[in-house]
Design an enzyme around this catalytic site. Structure first.
Site, short mmCIF file in Angstrom:
data_model
loop_
_atom_site.label_atom_id
_atom_site.label_comp_id
_atom_site.label_asym_id
_atom_site.label_seq_id
_atom_site.Cartn_x
_atom_site.Cartn_y
_atom_site.Cartn_z
N CYS A 42 66.64 58.99 -97.17
CA CYS A 42 66.95 58.87 -95.91
C CYS A 42 65.92 58.97 -94.88
O CYS A 42 64.78 59.83 -94.91
CB CYS A 42 68.24 60.01 -95.15
SG CYS A 42 69.57 59.84 -96.18
N ARG A 67 60.59 54.57 -98.27
CA ARG A 67 61.23 55.89 -98.99
C ARG A 67 62.31 55.58 -99.57
O ARG A 67 62.90 56.42 -100.36
CB ARG A 67 61.81 56.66 -97.46
CG ARG A 67 60.61 57.19 -96.64
CD ARG A 67 61.21 58.03 -95.39
NE ARG A 67 62.28 59.08 -95.75
CZ ARG A 67 61.70 60.38 -96.06
NH1 ARG A 67 60.51 60.59 -95.74
NH2 ARG A 67 62.79 61.21 -96.23
N TRP A 84 69.93 57.15 -97.78
CA TRP A 84 70.22 56.89 -99.50
C TRP A 84 71.42 57.72 -99.69
O TRP A 84 71.28 59.00 -99.63
CB TRP A 84 68.63 57.51 -99.78
CG TRP A 84 68.50 57.39 -101.50
CD1 TRP A 84 68.08 56.36 -101.84
CD2 TRP A 84 68.84 58.25 -102.40
NE1 TRP A 84 67.97 56.78 -103.31
CE2 TRP A 84 68.36 57.85 -103.60
CE3 TRP A 84 69.36 59.53 -102.32
CZ2 TRP A 84 68.50 58.33 -104.82
CZ3 TRP A 84 69.66 60.49 -103.52
CH2 TRP A 84 69.22 59.89 -104.70
N ASN A 89 69.66 63.56 -91.85
CA ASN A 89 68.94 63.70 -93.10
C ASN A 89 69.04 64.95 -93.64
O ASN A 89 69.22 65.97 -92.96
CB ASN A 89 67.31 63.52 -92.89
CG ASN A 89 66.84 62.12 -92.91
OD1 ASN A 89 67.90 61.15 -92.62
ND2 ASN A 89 65.60 61.80 -92.79
N GLY A 90 69.32 65.14 -95.14
CA GLY A 90 69.69 66.49 -95.63
C GLY A 90 71.03 66.44 -96.32
O GLY A 90 71.87 65.38 -96.48
N GLU A 149 52.54 59.86 -117.94
CA GLU A 149 52.58 59.38 -116.51
C GLU A 149 52.69 57.84 -116.65
O GLU A 149 53.29 57.21 -115.83
CB GLU A 149 51.13 59.73 -115.96
CG GLU A 149 50.76 59.05 -114.68
CD GLU A 149 52.07 59.29 -113.55
OE1 GLU A 149 52.88 60.07 -113.76
OE2 GLU A 149 52.06 58.36 -112.39
N GLU A 198 59.81 53.39 -113.96
CA GLU A 198 60.04 53.30 -112.59
C GLU A 198 60.05 51.81 -112.12
O GLU A 198 61.06 51.55 -111.55
CB GLU A 198 59.18 53.89 -111.69
CG GLU A 198 59.43 55.58 -111.63
CD GLU A 198 58.21 55.93 -110.81
OE1 GLU A 198 58.48 56.41 -109.61
OE2 GLU A 198 57.06 56.03 -110.95
N HIS A 242 56.89 62.95 -137.13
CA HIS A 242 57.95 63.90 -136.95
C HIS A 242 59.36 63.33 -136.51
O HIS A 242 60.22 64.20 -136.17
CB HIS A 242 57.62 65.37 -136.15
CG HIS A 242 56.49 65.93 -136.73
ND1 HIS A 242 56.46 66.55 -138.03
CD2 HIS A 242 55.25 65.98 -136.53
CE1 HIS A 242 55.18 67.20 -138.26
NE2 HIS A 242 54.57 66.56 -137.49
N LYS A 246 61.01 57.58 -102.00
CA LYS A 246 59.79 58.13 -101.96
C LYS A 246 59.59 59.64 -102.01
O LYS A 246 58.73 60.13 -102.98
CB LYS A 246 59.04 57.65 -101.01
CG LYS A 246 57.42 58.03 -100.69
CD LYS A 246 56.75 57.49 -101.97
CE LYS A 246 55.34 58.05 -102.00
NZ LYS A 246 54.55 57.89 -103.22
O1 M6R Z 1 56.23 64.11 -103.37
P1 M6R Z 1 56.34 64.55 -104.52
O2 M6R Z 1 54.98 64.38 -105.13
O3 M6R Z 1 56.83 65.92 -104.61
O4 M6R Z 1 57.37 63.75 -105.51
C1 M6R Z 1 57.47 64.16 -106.62
C2 M6R Z 1 58.13 62.93 -107.46
O5 M6R Z 1 59.31 62.71 -106.67
C3 M6R Z 1 57.28 61.75 -107.72
O6 M6R Z 1 56.05 62.06 -108.17
C4 M6R Z 1 58.17 60.69 -108.40
O7 M6R Z 1 58.04 60.92 -109.58
C5 M6R Z 1 57.27 59.35 -107.99
N1 M6R Z 1 58.17 58.09 -107.94
C6 M6R Z 1 56.66 58.92 -109.35
O8 M6R Z 1 55.89 57.76 -109.24
#
Ligand code: M6R
Length: 613
Positions: A2, A27, A74, A100-101, A488, A495, A511, A608
């Site tokens: 949000c 976000r 959100w 928010n929250g 990664e 994603e 394995h 985000k």
């Molecule tokens: O803001 P943060 O680094 O704490 O966020 C952690 C994860 O939510 C963030 O890295 C997420 O995995 C990304 N969307 C990856 O691209």
């Protein structure tokens, strides 16, 4: 997640609010809405879907109020739909609120209010807030200027959980009350006007002067005054901070997407991360954190705790810390760490990594650790974010605003900063051979140029992406730090392309996972450590024999192998090689997503910063 925007001043509020919401789109959200006060009446316009849908709402252009609040939602409690969108109002339409929250005790509050005759129109936790404010407002027999503030304060006291709220009231057309607890909120200041936002980029084009609110702050905003209070409604003072972020750095600058822009910014962001910490021939400088030799000698373990990509940055740094500092290092997912009763005492150092600094699980893990007497270091990209206020020490990545949901430049900056920190500890401890340390330091300084080299020509990556974008499964394999890059890269791909993918330690294939390899399946191999190369090459041959197509990222001489595509990257020290090897794979994910015609910057269901658990 949000987003919140607010305005109080002399200008028409609605265009400013919508502009702010558009800047917060990155976000991740599913609905949006705005509310203004005008002629003793509260407007409330909202709908599910994109912010631009707000422009289609009948009457939106006629909102002339100069005070307003706005929100992107959100969904947490209740599906995305108009009724559940913010702003929410009380039954008598006296107050309008964005939030928010998460209100953890919302069911109790709802039951209490229903008992008092209130009705609920949405499934949200938020709708309790305007009704609770209304309840206290009506109970207050002292109908003076402070009544609005007192009602908001009483409601906040009843709420358990996290909140950043903006409240406007039809009876006070020149006032806005805002409050925060465990959810960020800032106030931007200009002559006779105030801008409110959950994130600085939303209002950065209007001002660079900000008040950064702390937990428990309640603020009363009027067109030409601002007053800060604590939860006991005692007046408090706050310092105005100048935030030197460039508004254009949070815009696309000619790139089609933020993600591509951020990938291409990496030579610069790495330079910024290194900053003055590392200079040729000198020791690494962390004079901003007070970690002594005695303290480091006394600790018996280090935890690196984070979520998602930030956790992968921890994984990439683990071998460097262990090898150079000779201290055992465990990397943990914050949402697991906090519930598994980890062994923590004053001999434990915990490092929390978070781009946004607002990730709920990472912050909760940090709070838990502090209760157990460990020292904490936060690594964040966002100045003054919540995590930086909780930790004993903070070091910033200085990668600049990262807008795309998929993290790219923040990751490479996190790995760089962690490498610098590991080297610093080793230099303080004198625990490692100086020539190895110097070798890594020299290589760190060369990273920006080497990244520039990788970015010079991306045609081959684009071509391979075109070839495989319709596939359903893609596997990534590697050994050592290449395995962490594989993890990664796999996360990045799923994603933004929605293709199922998994990463395996190459030695683990036999394995189990090799059962998934059949004719035509794509396997991405990362081979950057000369010591492990021949082992990974054997594993790649095993998948080729079973019909796999292979896409290889390497700094070794593999061109003559029977691979479908080999992307050659510059050589570097294996302990920092993820910073280079991840870049072609960020681009690989990006081009696959583009081929599929997806929204690269705002992938479905993702946000985000994940401010809920
Ligand atoms: O803001 P943060 O680094 O704490 O966020 C952690 C994860 O939510 C963030 O890295 C997420 O995995 C990304 N969307 C990856 O691209």
């Amino acid at each position: 997640m949000c987003g919140i925007v607010g305005y109080i001043g002399k200008k028409k509020a609605s265009p400013i609010l919508i502009d702010g919401l558009l800047k917060l789109e990155y976000r991740g959200y599913d609905s949006s809405g705005i509310s203004t006060v005008e002629n003793g009446y509260l407007s409330n316009m909202k709908d599910k879907g994109r912010v631009k849908n707000l422009y289609d709402l009948d009457g939106i252009n006629d909102l002339n109020g100069t005070i307003g609040i706005a929100h992107t939602r959100w969904a947490t409690h209740g599906k995305p739909c108009k009724e559940n969108s913010h702003p929410h109002m009380d039954n008598e339409k006296c107050f309008s609120v964005v939030h928010n929250g998460i209100i953890e005790n919302y069911q109790d509050l709802r039951d209490f209010l229903i008992g008092k005759g209130y009705k609920f129109l949405s499934e949200t936790d938020t709708e309790t807030i305007p009704n609770l404010i209304h309840y206290y407002y009506n109970k207050d027999e002292n109908s003076n200027e402070g009544r609005f503030l007192r009602a908001v304060n009483s409601a906040c006291k009843d709420v358990k959980g996290s909140y950043a709220i903006e409240v406007i009231c039809k009876d006070y057309p020149n006032k806005m009350i805002i409050a925060r607890k465990d959810s960020p909120l800032v106030v931007g200041v200009n002559q006779d006007e105030y801008y409110v936002a959950s994130d600085i980029p939303a209002i950065l084009s209007y001002t660079k002067n900000f008040y950064l609110l702390d937990d428990g702050d309640i603020v009363e905003l009027q067109k030409n005054s601002i007053s800060f209070y604590n939860m006991n409604l005692e007046k408090i003072q706050k310092d105005l901070k100048n935030i030197e972020w460039d508004a254009t750095s949070s815009e696309k600058a000619g790139y089609p997407d933020y993600m591509l822009k951020e990938i291409y910014e990496q030579p610069r962001s790495i330079r910024e991360t290194i900053g003055t910490r590392l200079k040729q021939g000198e020791k690494v400088n962390f004079s901003d954190i007070n970690i002594s030799k005695d303290y480091l000698k006394n600790i018996d373990k280090i935890y690196l705790v984070a979520c998602g990509t930030a956790m992968h940055a921890g994984l990439s740094a683990q071998p460097l810390f262990e090898k150079l500092c000779k201290i055992p290092v465990t990397v943990d997912i914050a949402s697991e760490f906090r519930y598994r009763e980890p062994l923590i005492d004053d001999k434990t150092l915990c490092i929390f990594i978070s781009q946004s600094g607002e990730t709920a699980d990472t912050i909760a893990a940090l709070k838990l650790v502090k209760l157990n007497g460990a020292k904490t270091i936060a690594i964040s990209n966002v100045i003054n974010s919540s995590i930086t206020r909780e930790a004993d020490f903070t070091i910033y990545t200085h990668a600049g605003p990262e807008i795309a949901v998929a993290s790219t430049k923040a990751y490479t900056s996190q790995v760089t900063l962690l490498a610098l920190l590991g080297i610093h500890f080793a230099e303080v401890l004198e625990s490692s051979d100086a020539s190895e340390i110097n070798n890594i330091k020299n290589e760190l300084l060369l990273l920006p140029e080497k990244i520039q080299d990788i970015l010079k020509d991306v045609t081959q990556i684009k071509e391979f992406a075109k070839k495989v974008y319709t596939e359903h499964d893609i596997f990534f394999i590697g050994r050592g730090t290449d395995y962490t890059t594989a993890k990664e890269a796999s996360l990045k791909l799923k994603e933004i392309s929605y293709i199922h993918s998994d990463a395996y330690a190459a030695g683990e294939l036999k394995h189990g996972p090799i059962a998934l390899i059949e004719n035509g399946v794509t396997v991405v191999g990362i081979v950057t450590d000369a010591k492990l190369a021949c082992k990974t090459i054997s594993n790649l041959q095993e998948v080729i024999t079973r019909g796999a197509k292979t896409f290889i990222i390497t700094n070794q001489d593999l061109e003559k192998g029977n691979y479908d595509k080999v992307i050659r990257i510059p050589n570097t020290h294996p302990m920092i090689s993820p910073i280079l090897s991840v870049i072609p794979l960020q681009l690989f994910a990006y081009y696959i997503s583009k081929e599929k015609g997806l929204d690269v910057d705002k992938p479905r269901n993702l946000a985000k910063s994940v401010t809920v658990e």
